[in-house]
Motif scaffolding. Structure first.
Motif, PDB file in Angstrom:
ATOM      1  N   ASN A   3      75.183 -11.598  16.202  1.00  0.00           N
ATOM      2  CA  ASN A   3      75.038 -10.315  15.518  1.00  0.00           C
ATOM      3  C   ASN A   3      76.392  -9.765  15.057  1.00  0.00           C
ATOM      4  O   ASN A   3      76.790  -8.671  15.454  1.00  0.00           O
ATOM      5  CB  ASN A   3      74.359  -9.300  16.437  1.00  0.00           C
ATOM      6  CG  ASN A   3      75.095  -9.113  17.749  1.00  0.00           C
ATOM      7  OD1 ASN A   3      75.371 -10.076  18.461  1.00  0.00           O
ATOM      8  ND2 ASN A   3      75.421  -7.875  18.079  1.00  0.00           N
ATOM      9  N   PRO A   4      77.121 -10.482  14.183  1.00  0.00           N
ATOM     10  CA  PRO A   4      78.443  -9.988  13.785  1.00  0.00           C
ATOM     11  C   PRO A   4      78.418  -8.759  12.890  1.00  0.00           C
ATOM     12  O   PRO A   4      79.394  -8.006  12.855  1.00  0.00           O
ATOM     13  CB  PRO A   4      79.054 -11.191  13.051  1.00  0.00           C
ATOM     14  CG  PRO A   4      77.876 -11.947  12.541  1.00  0.00           C
ATOM     15  CD  PRO A   4      76.822 -11.800  13.591  1.00  0.00           C
ATOM     16  N   HIS A   5      77.309  -8.523  12.162  1.00  0.00           N
ATOM     17  CA  HIS A   5      77.283  -7.435  11.183  1.00  0.00           C
ATOM     18  C   HIS A   5      76.678  -6.146  11.727  1.00  0.00           C
ATOM     19  O   HIS A   5      76.707  -5.117  11.046  1.00  0.00           O
ATOM     20  CB  HIS A   5      76.528  -7.872   9.926  1.00  0.00           C
ATOM     21  CG  HIS A   5      77.213  -8.980   9.179  1.00  0.00           C
ATOM     22  ND1 HIS A   5      76.853 -10.298   9.320  1.00  0.00           N
ATOM     23  CD2 HIS A   5      78.266  -8.964   8.310  1.00  0.00           C
ATOM     24  CE1 HIS A   5      77.613 -11.050   8.552  1.00  0.00           C
ATOM     25  NE2 HIS A   5      78.488 -10.270   7.933  1.00  0.00           N
ATOM     26  N   VAL A   6      76.100  -6.185  12.895  1.00  0.00           N
ATOM     27  CA  VAL A   6      75.578  -4.974  13.539  1.00  0.00           C
ATOM     28  C   VAL A   6      76.146  -4.947  14.951  1.00  0.00           C
ATOM     29  O   VAL A   6      76.010  -5.911  15.711  1.00  0.00           O
ATOM     30  CB  VAL A   6      74.040  -4.944  13.566  1.00  0.00           C
ATOM     31  CG1 VAL A   6      73.541  -3.705  14.298  1.00  0.00           C
ATOM     32  CG2 VAL A   6      73.474  -4.974  12.150  1.00  0.00           C
ATOM     33  N   SER A   7      76.780  -3.853  15.305  1.00  0.00           N
ATOM     34  CA  SER A   7      77.478  -3.774  16.583  1.00  0.00           C
ATOM     35  C   SER A   7      76.510  -3.807  17.763  1.00  0.00           C
ATOM     36  O   SER A   7      75.336  -3.441  17.652  1.00  0.00           O
ATOM     37  CB  SER A   7      78.307  -2.490  16.647  1.00  0.00           C
ATOM     38  OG  SER A   7      77.460  -1.354  16.682  1.00  0.00           O
ATOM     39  N   LYS A   8      77.049  -4.256  18.885  1.00  0.00           N
ATOM     40  CA  LYS A   8      76.252  -4.301  20.108  1.00  0.00           C
ATOM     41  C   LYS A   8      75.819  -2.913  20.531  1.00  0.00           C
ATOM     42  O   LYS A   8      74.682  -2.720  20.999  1.00  0.00           O
ATOM     43  CB  LYS A   8      77.078  -4.963  21.221  1.00  0.00           C
ATOM     44  CG  LYS A   8      76.342  -5.023  22.555  1.00  0.00           C
ATOM     45  CD  LYS A   8      77.198  -5.668  23.628  1.00  0.00           C
ATOM     46  CE  LYS A   8      76.460  -5.681  24.967  1.00  0.00           C
ATOM     47  NZ  LYS A   8      77.280  -6.316  26.042  1.00  0.00           N
ATOM     48  N   ASP A   9      76.691  -1.926  20.376  1.00  0.00           N
ATOM     49  CA  ASP A   9      76.336  -0.556  20.767  1.00  0.00           C
ATOM     50  C   ASP A   9      75.149  -0.044  19.954  1.00  0.00           C
ATOM     51  O   ASP A   9      74.259   0.642  20.484  1.00  0.00           O
ATOM     52  CB  ASP A   9      77.535   0.366  20.583  1.00  0.00           C
ATOM     53  CG  ASP A   9      78.659   0.052  21.577  1.00  0.00           C
ATOM     54  OD1 ASP A   9      78.362  -0.571  22.609  1.00  0.00           O
ATOM     55  OD2 ASP A   9      79.818   0.429  21.303  1.00  0.00           O
ATOM     56  N   SER A  10      75.122  -0.372  18.652  1.00  0.00           N
ATOM     57  CA  SER A  10      74.009   0.080  17.814  1.00  0.00           C
ATOM     58  C   SER A  10      72.705  -0.569  18.258  1.00  0.00           C
ATOM     59  O   SER A  10      71.655   0.085  18.316  1.00  0.00           O
ATOM     60  CB  SER A  10      74.289  -0.252  16.347  1.00  0.00           C
ATOM     61  OG  SER A  10      75.428   0.426  15.887  1.00  0.00           O
ATOM     62  N   LEU A  11      72.759  -1.855  18.584  1.00  0.00           N
ATOM     63  CA  LEU A  11      71.547  -2.545  19.022  1.00  0.00           C
ATOM     64  C   LEU A  11      71.088  -2.041  20.389  1.00  0.00           C
ATOM     65  O   LEU A  11      69.894  -1.827  20.614  1.00  0.00           O
ATOM     66  CB  LEU A  11      71.797  -4.051  19.069  1.00  0.00           C
ATOM     67  CG  LEU A  11      72.013  -4.728  17.717  1.00  0.00           C
ATOM     68  CD1 LEU A  11      72.493  -6.162  17.895  1.00  0.00           C
ATOM     69  CD2 LEU A  11      70.726  -4.707  16.898  1.00  0.00           C
ATOM     70  N   MET A  12      72.038  -1.849  21.321  1.00  0.00           N
ATOM     71  CA  MET A  12      71.653  -1.378  22.648  1.00  0.00           C
ATOM     72  C   MET A  12      71.092   0.033  22.606  1.00  0.00           C
ATOM     73  O   MET A  12      70.303   0.414  23.480  1.00  0.00           O
ATOM     74  CB  MET A  12      72.867  -1.433  23.578  1.00  0.00           C
ATOM     75  CG  MET A  12      73.347  -2.844  23.913  1.00  0.00           C
ATOM     76  SD  MET A  12      72.088  -3.851  24.739  1.00  0.00           S
ATOM     77  CE  MET A  12      71.879  -2.946  26.280  1.00  0.00           C
ATOM     78  N   SER A  13      71.463   0.812  21.602  1.00  0.00           N
ATOM     79  CA  SER A  13      70.957   2.188  21.514  1.00  0.00           C
ATOM     80  C   SER A  13      69.462   2.248  21.214  1.00  0.00           C
ATOM     81  O   SER A  13      68.820   3.272  21.470  1.00  0.00           O
ATOM     82  CB  SER A  13      71.734   2.959  20.446  1.00  0.00           C
ATOM     83  OG  SER A  13      71.463   2.437  19.151  1.00  0.00           O
ATOM     84  N   VAL A  14      68.892   1.179  20.643  1.00  0.00           N
ATOM     85  CA  VAL A  14      67.458   1.180  20.331  1.00  0.00           C
ATOM     86  C   VAL A  14      66.659   0.360  21.333  1.00  0.00           C
ATOM     87  O   VAL A  14      65.425   0.284  21.236  1.00  0.00           O
ATOM     88  CB  VAL A  14      67.206   0.653  18.901  1.00  0.00           C
ATOM     89  CG1 VAL A  14      67.908   1.516  17.879  1.00  0.00           C
ATOM     90  CG2 VAL A  14      67.645  -0.802  18.758  1.00  0.00           C
ATOM     91  N   ILE A  15      67.343  -0.273  22.288  1.00  0.00           N
ATOM     92  CA  ILE A  15      66.644  -1.082  23.293  1.00  0.00           C
ATOM     93  C   ILE A  15      66.207  -0.184  24.445  1.00  0.00           C
ATOM     94  O   ILE A  15      67.031   0.478  25.086  1.00  0.00           O
ATOM     95  CB  ILE A  15      67.552  -2.221  23.808  1.00  0.00           C
ATOM     96  CG1 ILE A  15      67.800  -3.234  22.686  1.00  0.00           C
ATOM     97  CG2 ILE A  15      66.921  -2.904  25.015  1.00  0.00           C
ATOM     98  CD1 ILE A  15      68.728  -4.374  23.097  1.00  0.00           C
ATOM     99  N   THR A  16      64.923  -0.134  24.700  1.00  0.00           N
ATOM    100  CA  THR A  16      64.395   0.666  25.816  1.00  0.00           C
ATOM    101  C   THR A  16      64.279  -0.169  27.087  1.00  0.00           C
ATOM    102  O   THR A  16      64.343   0.368  28.187  1.00  0.00           O
ATOM    103  CB  THR A  16      63.024   1.241  25.449  1.00  0.00           C
ATOM    104  OG1 THR A  16      62.118   0.159  25.150  1.00  0.00           O
ATOM    105  CG2 THR A  16      63.127   2.152  24.240  1.00  0.00           C
ATOM    106  N   ALA A  17      64.067  -1.484  26.944  1.00  0.00           N
ATOM    107  CA  ALA A  17      63.996  -2.371  28.107  1.00  0.00           C
ATOM    108  C   ALA A  17      65.402  -2.868  28.417  1.00  0.00           C
ATOM    109  O   ALA A  17      65.747  -4.033  28.199  1.00  0.00           O
ATOM    110  CB  ALA A  17      63.046  -3.538  27.833  1.00  0.00           C
TER     111      ALA A  17
END
Length: 593
Positions: free
Chosen positions: A142-156
């Motif tokens: 996921n080089p084009h979307v940051s890990k923080d952005s992805l983790m912010s939408v993960i509920t599990a």
């Protein structure tokens, strides 16, 4: 030689039919008798086995610590009163195990149940174990979307139970995040390292981002009348900008709310030979012109009689989204009105429309002229705000000089509305609501005073089955003035637009609440039959400081159907205490072109 089957006597209709069939097949009497004996023996065995089969009297789930017993039993197909079926019990074991996994108990086990044949008692024993939790989340590719952005939408996330529904929801949220970043072709491959006996797992998401997509061109298909620049303007998506899913979805909502578009399909991305990307939107236009004619009849008792309506309307004049309307109506022998309106969309390239309305009313004892000028702002798909001003003049005729006094009103008004219906003509679900407030300064030769009017409307639609829909409309209105509200400014109820079954404008007052309830059966996209019940309460001032409350009521039925000439509407309504011979009939025909 064996005797033919027809020589054997049968005394039932079924036996005669069987005899005729076997006779045509050349079957002998001896063979037929053997078949009959085998059949009767098979039926006897089935009856005996059914009598000996044990029934279930009770079902228990023991050890369901992670789930309420009632919830666990609801997962089972085996029920009291059913026959004990080992195959069904095995399937119930799988259902129980799946039910526990769905709430995070992946180490759960279900033993083969205890079946007490003498008592009919079936006992399922469950060892739920500990909740399986997520101990680690790994993101790869996921080089084009940051890990923080992805983790912010993960509920599990870390420490959360491993629930498949939550993982699927997280996948959809991450895909939406990529679609809104210009990567609509992103794919995610999830994997869970689940080992027996472990209560903590690692969830891994492997991303294949795909190419960054820019909308090089937008192509509309099916727009025979509407110009492309008009559709682009209403869609509010520009060619050459990055693909952002939320903007595309919002643009589709804007298009689907346009009255001159009947259908708008979901957009499709196409890659051209030169490597460019085209967004293709397929749509179906509605007829841009409508011609409406209507006639109503009520048994003639004084002022009542024939009523009429004629309207010519354009929604999309020459494909420019401009609209206009001419309306003429007759409510009684001495009452008629004429109206003209025009709406210019997107003034100066902004999502603001400007409109004007001219209206003339002829009523017993006076004439009324009014002009409205307003601006409409589209706040969101289906949501709009209107602000404007008006000028109104009342002129009494020779018969009303002592009843109605000439006056002039200059005022301001505002309105907000929301339309969340799934479709305008035959909605099956959704809500439409509006609220309007107006203030005016009244001047005449005698006095000067202020007048205020408020209105609120709510329409709700609720599906009651495949074709049945319940439609409920609630309305409230009030008008006030520093002194008594004059006759020409009062609220008017009764007729096809307010309380059906009553005469047009039969009730006048300063405060009113009314409702319309319809029970509809949908025949087609633009056809339905319905029953209705309309009722209201009206405050009618009889003199200064005193008033009487009126309770009009109407009921009846109607139909809307497509014919060769257009859409046919027929309503029949009765007022409270009226017989069938006193019913009001209204026929309307709408032809679209």
């Amino acid at each position: 030689m064996a005797a033919n089957v027809r020589n054997v006597p049968y005394f039932t209709w079924a036996g005669w039919r069987c005899r005729r069939f076997f006779n045509t097949q050349g079957v002998s009497t001896e063979m037929f008798l053997h078949l009959t004996i085998y059949l009767l023996f098979g039926v006897f065995l089935g009856v005996v086995s059914a009598e000996d089969r044990q029934l279930v009297h009770s079902v228990e789930v023991v050890g369901s610590s992670g789930m309420m017993a009632s919830r666990a039993r609801s997962l089972l197909v085996t029920r009291p009163g059913m026959s004990i079926d080992s195959l069904m019990i095995k399937q119930d074991m799988k259902r129980l195990l799946k039910g526990y996994q769905e709430i995070g108990y992946w180490q759960a086990s279900v033993q083969f149940p205890e079946v007490h044949h003498h008592t009919g008692r079936v006992v399922f024993r469950v060892d739920s174990g500990e909740v399986t939790r997520i101990g680690r989340v790994v993101l790869e590719g996921n080089p084009h979307v940051s890990k923080d952005s992805l983790m912010s939408v993960i509920t599990a996330g870390l420490g959360a139970p491993l629930v498949s529904a939550r993982l699927e929801n997280d996948l959809m949220e991450m895909l939406a995040l990529y679609s809104n970043a210009g990567y609509p072709y992103c794919a995610i491959d999830p994997s869970v390292n689940l080992l027996p006996g472990q209560d903590s797992v690692t969830v891994k998401y492997a991303f294949t981002e795909g190419p960054f997509v820019r909308i090089d061109a937008i192509r509309f298909e099916g727009n025979r009348v509407t110009r492309k620049d008009i559709l682009l303007r209403e869609m509010r998506v520009k060619e050459g900008e990055p693909y952002i899913q939320s903007r595309i979805d919002r643009g589709m909502k804007h298009l689907r709310k346009l009255s001159f578009l009947m259908e708008v399909d979901d957009p499709v991305l196409e890659e051209e030979k030169d490597g460019s990307t085209t967004l293709v939107v397929t749509l179906r236009e509605a007829p841009s012109g409508r011609l409406e004619g209507g006639i109503g009849y009520a048994p003639d008792t004084g002022e009542a009689g024939l009523t009429g309506l004629f309207a010519l309307e354009f929604d999309n004049f020459q494909g420019s989204a401009r609209s206009g309307k001419v309306l003429w109506g007759r409510q009684g022998r001495s009452t008629s009105h004429l109206g003209l309106s025009y709406l210019e969309p997107w003034v100066l390239g902004s999502p603001v429309s400007a409109g004007i309305i001219l209206a003339m009313q002829q009523r017993p004892s006076y004439n009324e002229h009014r002009i409205d000028a307003f601006a409409e702002l589209s706040l969101a798909p289906g949501t709009g705000l209107r602000m404007g001003g008006y000028y109104e003049e009342v002129r009494p005729d020779s018969t009303g000089e002592r009843v109605v006094f000439g006056s002039r009103v200059r005022g301001l008004e505002g309105q907000v509305e929301y339309d969340g219906r799934d479709e305008p003509f035959n909605p099956r679900h959704g809500v439409r609501t509006s609220a309007r407030v107006s203030w005016g300064h009244v001047s005449s030769d005698r006095t000067r005073r202020d007048r205020t009017e408020v209105q609120g409307h709510l329409d709700t639609f609720l599906p009651m089955g495949r074709r049945w829909v319940s439609a409920l409309s609630l309305h409230a209105a009030a008008v006030s003035q520093s002194d008594d509200v004059p006759l020409e400014a009062r609220l008017r109820l009764g007729g096809t637009k307010t309380i059906r079954g009553q005469r047009e404008e039969a009730f006048l007052g300063t405060e009113a609440v009314w409702g319309n309830l319809e029970w509809r059966y949908i025949l087609g996209r633009r056809s339905r039959v319905f029953l209705f019940l309309d009722a209201g309460v009206v405050n009618d001032p009889v003199e200064s400081g005193k008033s009487r409350w009126l309770t009009p009521l109407g009921f009846g039925g109607g139909i809307r159907a497509i014919s060769g000439l257009g859409t046919l509407g027929l309503d029949y309504g009765l007022g409270k205490g009226e017989g069938p011979g006193q019913g009001k009939i209204h026929v309307r025909m709408v032809n679209e072109f």
